[in-house]
Design a protein around this motif. Sequence first.
Motif, mmCIF file in Angstrom:
data_model
loop_
_atom_site.group_PDB
_atom_site.id
_atom_site.type_symbol
_atom_site.label_atom_id
_atom_site.label_comp_id
_atom_site.label_asym_id
_atom_site.label_seq_id
_atom_site.Cartn_x
_atom_site.Cartn_y
_atom_site.Cartn_z
ATOM 1 N N ASP A 124 16.794 -29.038 -46.382
ATOM 2 C CA ASP A 124 15.777 -28.256 -47.096
ATOM 3 C C ASP A 124 16.403 -27.428 -48.219
ATOM 4 O O ASP A 124 15.818 -27.278 -49.302
ATOM 5 N N TYR A 125 17.593 -26.904 -47.970
ATOM 6 C CA TYR A 125 18.282 -26.112 -48.985
ATOM 7 C C TYR A 125 18.659 -27.000 -50.179
ATOM 8 O O TYR A 125 18.496 -26.596 -51.339
ATOM 9 N N VAL A 126 19.153 -28.188 -49.891
ATOM 10 C CA VAL A 126 19.509 -29.129 -50.961
ATOM 11 C C VAL A 126 18.285 -29.466 -51.807
ATOM 12 O O VAL A 126 18.341 -29.484 -53.044
ATOM 13 N N LEU A 127 17.163 -29.720 -51.153
ATOM 14 C CA LEU A 127 15.956 -30.100 -51.884
ATOM 15 C C LEU A 127 15.427 -28.957 -52.744
ATOM 16 O O LEU A 127 14.871 -29.194 -53.818
ATOM 17 N N GLU A 128 15.587 -27.729 -52.297
ATOM 18 C CA GLU A 128 15.150 -26.588 -53.104
ATOM 19 C C GLU A 128 15.837 -26.577 -54.467
ATOM 20 O O GLU A 128 15.252 -26.177 -55.469
ATOM 21 N N HIS A 129 17.085 -27.049 -54.497
ATOM 22 C CA HIS A 129 17.874 -26.949 -55.718
ATOM 23 C C HIS A 129 18.030 -28.275 -56.472
ATOM 24 O O HIS A 129 18.154 -28.261 -57.700
ATOM 25 N N LEU A 130 18.012 -29.391 -55.765
ATOM 26 C CA LEU A 130 18.348 -30.670 -56.403
ATOM 27 C C LEU A 130 17.220 -31.687 -56.410
ATOM 28 O O LEU A 130 17.401 -32.810 -56.897
ATOM 29 N N ALA A 131 16.047 -31.337 -55.900
ATOM 30 C CA ALA A 131 14.968 -32.314 -55.733
ATOM 31 C C ALA A 131 14.565 -32.965 -57.051
ATOM 32 O O ALA A 131 14.472 -32.316 -58.091
ATOM 33 N N ASP A 132 14.319 -34.265 -56.977
ATOM 34 C CA ASP A 132 13.849 -35.031 -58.129
ATOM 35 C C ASP A 132 13.211 -36.312 -57.611
ATOM 36 O O ASP A 132 13.756 -36.968 -56.714
ATOM 37 N N ASP A 133 12.077 -36.685 -58.170
ATOM 38 C CA ASP A 133 11.344 -37.856 -57.684
ATOM 39 C C ASP A 133 12.119 -39.156 -57.864
ATOM 40 O O ASP A 133 11.891 -40.123 -57.139
ATOM 41 N N VAL B 39 21.289 -37.759 -54.159
ATOM 42 C CA VAL B 39 21.891 -37.779 -55.487
ATOM 43 C C VAL B 39 20.780 -37.765 -56.530
ATOM 44 O O VAL B 39 19.951 -38.682 -56.580
ATOM 45 N N SER B 40 20.761 -36.720 -57.346
ATOM 46 C CA SER B 40 19.744 -36.604 -58.384
ATOM 47 C C SER B 40 20.401 -36.175 -59.696
ATOM 48 O O SER B 40 21.604 -35.929 -59.757
ATOM 49 N N ARG B 41 19.593 -36.035 -60.729
ATOM 50 C CA ARG B 41 20.108 -35.598 -62.024
ATOM 51 C C ARG B 41 20.603 -34.156 -61.980
ATOM 52 O O ARG B 41 21.309 -33.703 -62.882
ATOM 53 N N HIS B 42 20.274 -33.437 -60.906
ATOM 54 C CA HIS B 42 20.694 -32.046 -60.768
ATOM 55 C C HIS B 42 22.018 -31.894 -60.018
ATOM 56 O O HIS B 42 22.620 -30.822 -60.055
ATOM 57 N N GLY B 43 22.448 -32.939 -59.313
ATOM 58 C CA GLY B 43 23.662 -32.856 -58.522
ATOM 59 C C GLY B 43 23.549 -33.712 -57.278
ATOM 60 O O GLY B 43 22.622 -34.517 -57.131
ATOM 61 N N HIS B 44 24.477 -33.528 -56.356
ATOM 62 C CA HIS B 44 24.450 -34.337 -55.133
ATOM 63 C C HIS B 44 25.031 -33.554 -53.962
ATOM 64 O O HIS B 44 25.910 -32.694 -54.145
ATOM 65 N N ALA C 90 10.378 -35.742 -43.676
ATOM 66 C CA ALA C 90 10.519 -34.380 -44.206
ATOM 67 C C ALA C 90 10.024 -34.274 -45.647
ATOM 68 O O ALA C 90 10.265 -33.263 -46.309
ATOM 69 N N ASN C 91 9.358 -35.328 -46.119
ATOM 70 C CA ASN C 91 8.818 -35.357 -47.489
ATOM 71 C C ASN C 91 9.908 -35.202 -48.552
ATOM 72 O O ASN C 91 9.711 -34.546 -49.585
ATOM 73 N N THR C 92 11.053 -35.783 -48.286
ATOM 74 C CA THR C 92 12.147 -35.769 -49.245
ATOM 75 C C THR C 92 11.807 -36.663 -50.426
ATOM 76 O O THR C 92 11.542 -37.849 -50.247
ATOM 77 N N PRO C 93 11.804 -36.133 -51.653
ATOM 78 C CA PRO C 93 11.470 -36.977 -52.805
ATOM 79 C C PRO C 93 12.657 -37.844 -53.232
ATOM 80 O O PRO C 93 13.723 -37.320 -53.571
ATOM 81 N N PHE C 94 12.494 -39.130 -53.171
ATOM 82 C CA PHE C 94 13.490 -40.058 -53.696
ATOM 83 C C PHE C 94 12.810 -41.401 -53.945
ATOM 84 O O PHE C 94 11.803 -41.727 -53.318
ATOM 85 N N ALA C 95 13.359 -42.152 -54.883
ATOM 86 C CA ALA C 95 12.762 -43.432 -55.262
ATOM 87 C C ALA C 95 13.603 -44.615 -54.840
ATOM 88 O O ALA C 95 13.082 -45.740 -54.747
ATOM 89 N N TRP C 96 14.894 -44.389 -54.583
ATOM 90 C CA TRP C 96 15.820 -45.495 -54.354
ATOM 91 C C TRP C 96 16.742 -45.211 -53.181
ATOM 92 O O TRP C 96 17.018 -44.059 -52.862
ATOM 93 N N VAL C 97 17.249 -46.303 -52.604
ATOM 94 C CA VAL C 97 18.314 -46.228 -51.607
ATOM 95 C C VAL C 97 19.426 -47.166 -52.050
ATOM 96 O O VAL C 97 19.165 -48.306 -52.473
ATOM 97 N N ALA C 98 20.658 -46.693 -51.979
ATOM 98 C CA ALA C 98 21.825 -47.500 -52.319
ATOM 99 C C ALA C 98 22.815 -47.445 -51.164
ATOM 100 O O ALA C 98 23.001 -46.396 -50.538
ATOM 101 N N ALA C 99 23.433 -48.590 -50.871
ATOM 102 C CA ALA C 99 24.399 -48.656 -49.781
ATOM 103 C C ALA C 99 25.268 -49.884 -49.975
ATOM 104 O O ALA C 99 24.924 -50.798 -50.736
#
Length: 400
Positions: free
Chosen positions: A88-97, A141-146, A194-203
């Motif tokens: 939740d802390y990460v999403l507050e600062h780095l969230a991006d769709d 991993v978003s445009r704001h950081g990871h 947890a309603n985490t916003p993300f569009a892709w998965v990479a592995a």
Amino acid sequence: MTGAPTETTQALWTSSLQEVKARIRPLFTQQRVADSASLFLDGLLGNEPRKTGWMRAEAAGDPGPWRQQAILGRGRWEADALRDLVRDYVLEHLADDEAVLVIDETGFLKQGHASCGVARQYTGSAGKITNCQIGVFAAYVSRHGHAFIDRALYLPKVWTDDLERLAAAQVPEGIGFSTKPRMAQDMIERAIAANTPFAWVAADSVYGAGHLETALRRAGKGYVLGVKGTHTVKAWIDRPWISGTAEQVAQALPLSAWRCCSAGEGTQGPRLHEWAYLELADLEASDYGLSATGLWTRGLLIRRRLVDGDLAYFTTWAPAGTSLEKLAWVEGHRWSIEASFETAKNELGLDHNETRSWHGWHRHVSLVMLAFALLAAIRHRAKALPCSKKQTQPLVPVQS
């Protein structure tokens, strides 16, 4: 991190660290345990090269490592609650769709056989089969950081088949054998719940192909998942029509099929590779579930290294019309988790855990994840601070 006045960045460090400590306070039933956890966090963020119990205790002014060890062992608190707090802390600062959820694993080299999950197994950390634990992680991993938002300790069958060994390591009842792809799927499902916003998965290829693909399609998430050269490839559309293994398909491609583009910025500039992308089938996303609509394309992405021509293969799922450059961009996000492992081990003591129990591993790793998330949030916030040409010193932790 440079650019803002030293006094401003130090104030940001102090306020951010105090805020994080206040957030974790409700996880602990006693103030003294919460105080020890705060000191533990200080130790992880400190300058000591080894984050052992004795080193952390010395930094905290304790006569011995017992209080530090109690946080990981004897204390009563839930590591999964801290994991969720970190997310939740990460999403507050780095969230991006358009964020990418990256799944990968890392090894924790160990001596002996008592540490939970330890066995002779392959780890990329050492590049060989050796005595180690394996942790599977999810990084946001978003445009704001990871930063890391989930983790799980892999238990080989030699552990899950030995009830006495499980009990000795305090593994909770009901924990059985789970494959790494299944563990990755559990993490993805927790992120979605947890309603985490993300569009892709990479592995990488450990997780590509199989049930994970189907689960991501049902969830309406695009993916770029590594597969081996022996992965069977068959096109349902004539663009062109192909059939064979991924390696066979790659060897048969004409020169015109390859394009040079970047998978993202590295420490020495753009990560340039040659890429080829083949569209294999156009399918209605609604056939898999209600999370996505429209036409989506199943494809094969191939990466060729410029230096030696080494090939890597990826199965893909993306909205129809997604470009090769976009898919290469998604795949390039995997470098972020590898860099995160290096930083977490070298700077925050990710692999310095001295406990042997299930709880000890998850508590230690979760606290390191919190420290890493704090760094990522401060880095992102520092970019918005007023710049000063006089600022030349790197941003360093300020203990509170």
